[in-house]
Design an enzyme around this catalytic site. Structure first.
Site, PDB file in Angstrom:
ATOM      1  N   SER A 166     -50.688  16.825  16.995  1.00  0.00           N
ATOM      2  CA  SER A 166     -49.721  18.352  16.620  1.00  0.00           C
ATOM      3  C   SER A 166     -50.453  19.494  16.684  1.00  0.00           C
ATOM      4  O   SER A 166     -51.373  20.039  16.894  1.00  0.00           O
ATOM      5  CB  SER A 166     -49.605  18.261  14.981  1.00  0.00           C
ATOM      6  OG  SER A 166     -48.804  18.970  15.082  1.00  0.00           O
ATOM      7  N   TYR A 179     -51.554  16.622   6.350  1.00  0.00           N
ATOM      8  CA  TYR A 179     -50.917  16.525   7.816  1.00  0.00           C
ATOM      9  C   TYR A 179     -51.669  17.264   8.643  1.00  0.00           C
ATOM     10  O   TYR A 179     -52.445  16.818   9.490  1.00  0.00           O
ATOM     11  CB  TYR A 179     -49.386  16.660   8.158  1.00  0.00           C
ATOM     12  CG  TYR A 179     -48.806  16.639   9.302  1.00  0.00           C
ATOM     13  CD1 TYR A 179     -48.995  15.242   9.057  1.00  0.00           C
ATOM     14  CD2 TYR A 179     -48.178  17.339  10.045  1.00  0.00           C
ATOM     15  CE1 TYR A 179     -48.411  14.773  10.521  1.00  0.00           C
ATOM     16  CE2 TYR A 179     -48.014  17.254  10.913  1.00  0.00           C
ATOM     17  CZ  TYR A 179     -47.603  15.414  11.684  1.00  0.00           C
ATOM     18  OH  TYR A 179     -47.223  15.658  12.687  1.00  0.00           O
TER      19      TYR A 179
END
Length: 283
Positions: A166, A179
């Site tokens: 990500s 995350y």
């Protein structure tokens, strides 16, 4: 789905974890469109089979298989099914992942008075179990499928693993420390695996998507009327291209990475596909 790329994956067996989700569904469809036999793995068996049926209706070859990426016995059972129907794995897409509310703060910035506000989840209120869930789902959920399917890929010609990192791995976003940290671990793990497997014929790379609208982030990006939330507006204001990405815009990078003829000397990379978000300073 017909992709506008001249990539030939005929006779290749591709395994896509998290294949019932928006982005990984597009990955599975693209691989099938290029001739691969695709196994869609998802905790939600119905979602996995729906993706497989859509691929077959489009002329591709696919099966949907229930699998829990956090349980090695579940993955081994899926591997057995795939081998019986298609053969052994050539391409592994580690797409399973996600966040959890218990690993998320309410506010972007902590202020001293926040300690006395019970309605807020501050850094000091983060639930260790929620943090652990996020790290397990993203990191362990990449490690275990690689252990299970990677054995079949050793010494194969043109074997490849693509992990899903990500843009959070480049710079952490506010409110989602678990995350962001978990995806940073994926990027590091991708590099480690690339070196570790470099003598076996397995290449390992990762895609780092920027902001795409998915089922998982729908409530964060749009309100009940379908309009962008303040956080969505903020994201777009920091994305030089001025919009969210579409799943189709990840496919060129994915197919390039899995095609040994196109990217045979590319190994250990983490490629952002983010509309310039990571490159923008905000000024």
């Amino acid at each position: 789905m017909k992709v506008p790329f001249n990539i030939d994956l005929k006779d290749k067996v591709a395994v896509v974890t998290g294949g019932g989700g928006v982005l990984c569904k597009a990955f599975a469809e693209a691989l099938a469109s290029c001739g691969a036999k695709v196994a869609i793995l998802d905790l939600n068996e119905e979602a996995a089979k729906k993706v497989a049926e859509d691929i077959k209706k489009d002329g591709g070859t696919a099966i949907g298989v229930a699998a829990n990426v956090l349980k090695i016995e579940s993955l081994e059972a899926a591997r057995k099914i795939i081998e019986e129907k298609f053969g052994t794995c050539d391409i592994l897409i580690n797409g399973a992942g996600g966040n959890h509310p218990k690993g998320t703060t309410t506010k972007e910035y902590f202020e001293t008075g926040d300690l006395d506000v019970k309605e807020l989840t501050t850094f000091f209120d983060l639930d260790p179990e929620g943090i652990q869930f996020v790290f397990n789902l993203n990191f362990i959920g990449t490690l275990l499928p690689t252990q299970v399917f990677g054995k079949d890929m050793v010494n194969k010609k043109s074997a490849g693993i693509v992990n899903v990192s990500s843009m959070n791995a480049f710079a952490p976003l506010t409110k989602i420390p678990a995350y962001s940290g978990a995806k940073a671990a994926i990027s590091n793990f991708t590099q480690w695996l690339a070196v570790h497997f470099s003598r076996t014929g397995i290449r390992v790379n990762a895609i780092a998507p920027g902001f795409f609208e998915t089922n998982q982030n729908a409530k964060l990006l749009r309100d009940e009327e379908g309009n962008y939330t303040p956080r969505a507006d903020k994201i777009i204001s920091q994305t030089p291209m001025g919009r969210f990405g579409t799943p189709e815009e990840l496919l060129g990078t994915l197919l390039w990475l899995v095609d040994d003829g196109a990217s045979g000397f590319v190994n250990g990379t983490v490629i952002p596909v983010d509309g310039g978000f990571a490159a923008y300073s905000g000024v």
